[in-house]
Design a protein around this motif. Sequence first.
Motif, mmCIF file in Angstrom:
data_model
loop_
_atom_site.group_PDB
_atom_site.id
_atom_site.type_symbol
_atom_site.label_atom_id
_atom_site.label_comp_id
_atom_site.label_asym_id
_atom_site.label_seq_id
_atom_site.Cartn_x
_atom_site.Cartn_y
_atom_site.Cartn_z
ATOM 1 N N LEU A 225 -4.953 8.670 -7.256
ATOM 2 C CA LEU A 225 -3.932 7.998 -8.049
ATOM 3 C C LEU A 225 -3.324 6.862 -7.237
ATOM 4 O O LEU A 225 -2.877 7.065 -6.106
ATOM 5 N N LEU A 226 -3.314 5.671 -7.813
ATOM 6 C CA LEU A 226 -2.693 4.511 -7.182
ATOM 7 C C LEU A 226 -1.423 4.180 -7.959
ATOM 8 O O LEU A 226 -1.477 3.957 -9.171
ATOM 9 N N PHE A 227 -0.302 4.160 -7.259
ATOM 10 C CA PHE A 227 0.986 3.863 -7.897
ATOM 11 C C PHE A 227 1.377 2.425 -7.565
ATOM 12 O O PHE A 227 1.317 2.012 -6.393
ATOM 13 N N PHE A 228 1.777 1.692 -8.595
ATOM 14 C CA PHE A 228 2.126 0.284 -8.399
ATOM 15 C C PHE A 228 3.396 -0.040 -9.167
ATOM 16 O O PHE A 228 3.455 0.121 -10.385
ATOM 17 N N LEU A 229 4.428 -0.458 -8.434
ATOM 18 C CA LEU A 229 5.674 -0.923 -9.040
ATOM 19 C C LEU A 229 5.642 -2.438 -9.039
ATOM 20 O O LEU A 229 5.761 -3.070 -7.981
ATOM 21 N N SER A 230 5.462 -3.023 -10.196
ATOM 22 C CA SER A 230 5.243 -4.468 -10.271
ATOM 23 C C SER A 230 6.547 -5.218 -10.474
ATOM 24 O O SER A 230 7.434 -4.775 -11.191
ATOM 25 N N SER B 120 14.058 -1.638 -1.049
ATOM 26 C CA SER B 120 13.982 -0.746 0.114
ATOM 27 C C SER B 120 14.133 0.718 -0.281
ATOM 28 O O SER B 120 13.463 1.588 0.290
ATOM 29 N N THR B 121 14.987 1.011 -1.282
ATOM 30 C CA THR B 121 15.164 2.400 -1.702
ATOM 31 C C THR B 121 13.932 2.922 -2.415
ATOM 32 O O THR B 121 13.487 4.056 -2.183
ATOM 33 N N LEU B 122 13.353 2.122 -3.290
ATOM 34 C CA LEU B 122 12.121 2.536 -3.960
ATOM 35 C C LEU B 122 10.984 2.720 -2.948
ATOM 36 O O LEU B 122 10.184 3.659 -3.057
ATOM 37 N N GLU B 123 10.922 1.832 -1.977
ATOM 38 C CA GLU B 123 9.907 1.948 -0.934
ATOM 39 C C GLU B 123 10.093 3.248 -0.154
ATOM 40 O O GLU B 123 9.118 3.942 0.174
ATOM 41 N N TYR B 124 11.334 3.590 0.133
ATOM 42 C CA TYR B 124 11.620 4.824 0.865
ATOM 43 C C TYR B 124 11.181 6.049 0.059
ATOM 44 O O TYR B 124 10.570 6.982 0.598
ATOM 45 N N HIS B 125 11.490 6.053 -1.243
ATOM 46 C CA HIS B 125 11.115 7.195 -2.080
ATOM 47 C C HIS B 125 9.599 7.353 -2.151
ATOM 48 O O HIS B 125 9.075 8.472 -2.065
ATOM 49 N N LEU B 126 8.876 6.262 -2.323
ATOM 50 C CA LEU B 126 7.422 6.342 -2.390
ATOM 51 C C LEU B 126 6.841 6.810 -1.062
ATOM 52 O O LEU B 126 5.910 7.619 -1.026
ATOM 53 N N ALA B 127 7.379 6.291 0.048
ATOM 54 C CA ALA B 127 6.876 6.680 1.364
ATOM 55 C C ALA B 127 7.157 8.148 1.665
ATOM 56 O O ALA B 127 6.456 8.760 2.490
ATOM 57 N N HIS B 128 8.158 8.710 0.995
ATOM 58 C CA HIS B 128 8.479 10.126 1.207
ATOM 59 C C HIS B 128 7.378 11.030 0.655
ATOM 60 O O HIS B 128 7.152 12.138 1.170
#
Length: 563
Positions: A265-270, A488-496
């Motif tokens: 699964l590839l997740f992409f927030l555009s 930055s917050t969305l990036e943090y959640h995805l990296a979690h």
Amino acid sequence: MFEEASEVFDNMFKSSFPLTFIVFIPAVLILVSPLPAEAAHEFTVYRMQQYDLQGQPYGTRNAILNTEARTVEAEVLSRRCVIMRLADFSYDKYQKALRQSAGAVVIILPKNMSAMPQDIVQQFMELEPEMLATETIIPVYFAMEDDELLSIYTQTLTSSSSQGSLSAAEVLLHTATANGFQMVTSGAQSKAISDWAITSLEVSDDMRTILLMDDSFSWQSSPFCFSWLSYGADSNGSGVSMLLELARLFSKLYTYKRTHAGFNLLFFLSGGGKFNYQGTKRWLEDNLDHTDSSLLQDNVAFVLCLDTLGNGDSLHLHVSKPPKEGSPQYYLLKELETVVSSQYPEVKFSMIHKKINLADDMLAWEHERFGIRRLPAFTLSHLPSHRLAQRSSIMDVRSVSQSSRHGAGEPPAGPHVDVKKLSRNTKVVAEALARVIYNLTEKGAPGDLQIFTEQMQVQEEHLSAVVDWLTAQPRAAQLVDKDSSVVSTLEYHLAHYLKDVKRHYVKADKRDPEFVFYDQLKQTMNAYRVKPAIFDLLLAVCIAAYLGMMYLAIQVSHFSHSK
């Protein structure tokens, strides 16, 4: 000191009575004349969007205001700041202000948006796209209602309404004696923002991929009319919340080799989706046109875009081309039907086929960007059409508790997010995806089999928290740069939950820019209490007449004494 002044005035009265009038009366007029204008109220205003898209200008083109306030009830609106409440707003009144070359328009929003009648909210939502699509020279602002601003509006309304029923002389006298308000903005003229980067987030793998998309930073197919008020609860805060929850659920499944499916699964927030999906467009170009090896080339089973999924009892799979039988996208369609019919019979599921219209300035759904590049894609939404006003309205906010303002079963005005329905829709998508990637249909799994239960179940509290956070801050593309806390917050959640989170930046071509953003979208406005300009003219005429009369009186007095 005061005794000396009184003696001076006493001697003046005794020595020369005409001279007393010449000196004393003007002094009195000066003393009782209006004091210099003082600030009655300072408040924040939000300017209508201003941007260029593919060479076409949108929104208001001005940001400076310094003119007298009127309401739309006044006969003459030329070079006046027209203020109106949202409850009284109509497109005819708005057009009246534009036709008469008003200086500006200020629309006052109520404190509690959910208390607005449904018909007024629906009417305004339908008008927002027209307001935005029309290039408007004058500045158009929104302001949040408070007691002082409401008082200014009431006084201005009384003054504007009374003029229509008075004679010309009465209007002149009323204009000269009434108090008015001078509306002044403190900001500068708007200018183009140079080198602005639209940011997208990607979590990538290199196996056969199912791509989950979400239009995360602008929230609907056409931009909100007012960027600083674009909170996007259902469109598309609900889609972002669902994507993060799906990332959490499938990251647990993919932690162990024995539960790792044959699909990744590839997740992409555009980013920039509301500007014709610029983030997705550039990302596709980078992966298909500018590289020899790409995870998108002959490697995508299908792309599922999540858009506006926080309400309603229906789910629609929007497609540009019906899936072929036996293909992965066909199996997803069938699994969605199976999960809905077996586990959630109250939900109505359907597939809606709409061909891509390349002649339109704006694409209808995000999956059409993939369809143009011949990648199998579709969009899941509870909305049956991309044209519905809910996808592009500042009314799309997180609803307050229904108990305080609404009766039982009566929904608040405008679009809103029902977390229970968002949670249900998230589970529908999760179960259908799991059945596809683990090929449960061919294995004879019953339709009511539930994979995500107990510790693996959808967390309603997590969905609610994400929606609350998203709708606590505006997220128009002009406000979300690479240093934004949203990114930055969305990036943090995805990296979690996932590895290898990457950022993608999109900048407009300097020679032929696809998009241009402008600043001065949030300003401070001052309402100064002033006398109208005609008051100064009448005061000058009265003083001149008085001095003329005094001159004649002195001449007559001098002539009589000479005899």
